[in-house]
Design an enzyme around this catalytic site. Sequence first.
Site, PDB file in Angstrom:
ATOM      1  N   GLU A  86      24.513   4.767  23.795  1.00 17.92           N
ATOM      2  CA  GLU A  86      23.212   5.075  23.207  1.00 17.92           C
ATOM      3  C   GLU A  86      22.125   4.226  23.856  1.00 17.92           C
ATOM      4  OE1 GLU A  86      20.976   4.910  18.833  1.00 17.92           O
ATOM      5  OE2 GLU A  86      22.816   3.780  19.205  1.00 17.92           O
ATOM      6  N   LYS A 148      19.213  13.549  18.533  1.00 19.03           N
ATOM      7  CA  LYS A 148      19.810  12.996  17.321  1.00 19.03           C
ATOM      8  C   LYS A 148      19.188  13.642  16.087  1.00 19.03           C
ATOM      9  CE  LYS A 148      21.024   8.569  15.173  1.00 19.03           C
ATOM     10  NZ  LYS A 148      20.846   7.104  15.199  1.00 19.03           N
ATOM     11  N   CYS A 200      25.437   7.120  17.133  1.00 17.03           N
ATOM     12  CA  CYS A 200      25.407   5.963  16.242  1.00 17.03           C
ATOM     13  C   CYS A 200      25.569   6.342  14.769  1.00 17.03           C
ATOM     14  CB  CYS A 200      24.118   5.179  16.481  1.00 17.03           C
ATOM     15  SG  CYS A 200      24.074   3.559  15.658  1.00 17.03           S
TER      16      CYS A 200
END
Length: 334
Positions: A86, A148, A200
């Site tokens: 990430e 995301k 994440c």
Amino acid sequence: AAAAALAARRVYTCLPVAGAILAAGILLHGIAFTTLQGPRLQVGLVQGNIEQRLKWDPGFAGEVVATYWELSRPHLGKLDALVWPEAALPLFLEDAPELISDLNTAAAASSTPILTGLQRHDGDGHAYNIILGLGASADPELAQVYDKRILVPLGEYVPYASFFRQFGNMFNIPMSSFSEGAAGQRPLRLGAVPLIPAICYESVFPTLLAEMDSESAGGILMVSNDAWFGDTRGPLEHLVIARMRSMELQKPQLRATNNGVTALIGPFGGIERRLPQNERGVLEVELQPRQGATPYSRLGNLPLYALALASLLLSLAMARREGRNDALRRLVRP
């Protein structure tokens, strides 16, 4: 959990229920709902181990990029893909067209795609935390992108920002103005294999990954930067959460992180290979894609909701009967 808790409080009528649930879980864990799919893929998971205090320093950006490039360069042409974590590139996609073009050219020329985390912004002032897939085409404009979808509160966005940011620097957090990616995005493809992407915090939401699962999805691609946790158990707890996502879908998982825990997770949640924390390195793994879908992938949390509703109705019925019994005892009490 309730049955186990009540059994521990010596409500022994709940002990068989807790035992039955435990036994069912153990037995179901060994049932394979997915099967092997196609040839194995040789993948390198790159762990840069960049210090968090330096990661977003503009003067250090060149060294960050150089670190990931030097770790990856020996593996170009030898592996089927490289995965960077990430925000491995601490910059916005639109601000570094030459760098992105060079990386795409190197990945395409070596037939080793690079999937990396970074950021992008659109023309409407929205910023996104993304995974970018480079090397599938000689044209970087055709690169795969995943935005995301679930953001970290007070980390990637500030709820009611226009109100709270009036109170000073406590709410003026760097990199906290991201927007949520659109629903219905497609899996990222590694060659002919679709992979379910997650960044994440998204690992915490089982239904999010299940929404993108399908019969043909061969595995999970998860990137993270757990340096935020510092010297705590946070990265290990995050790893356990990631393992649950593989167990639920019975799909292997490529997990690349900045400083750990970078690992290959098997379809039943076992850690097949991993890198030590807080070290730089490249973990070379064999990804065996799988096909098919588990009951959780098909049904999601519906069985859980049904059990919760049934438990509630049962408890109300038992409480009502207990109330009638109390009333009868009061009537016959001398």
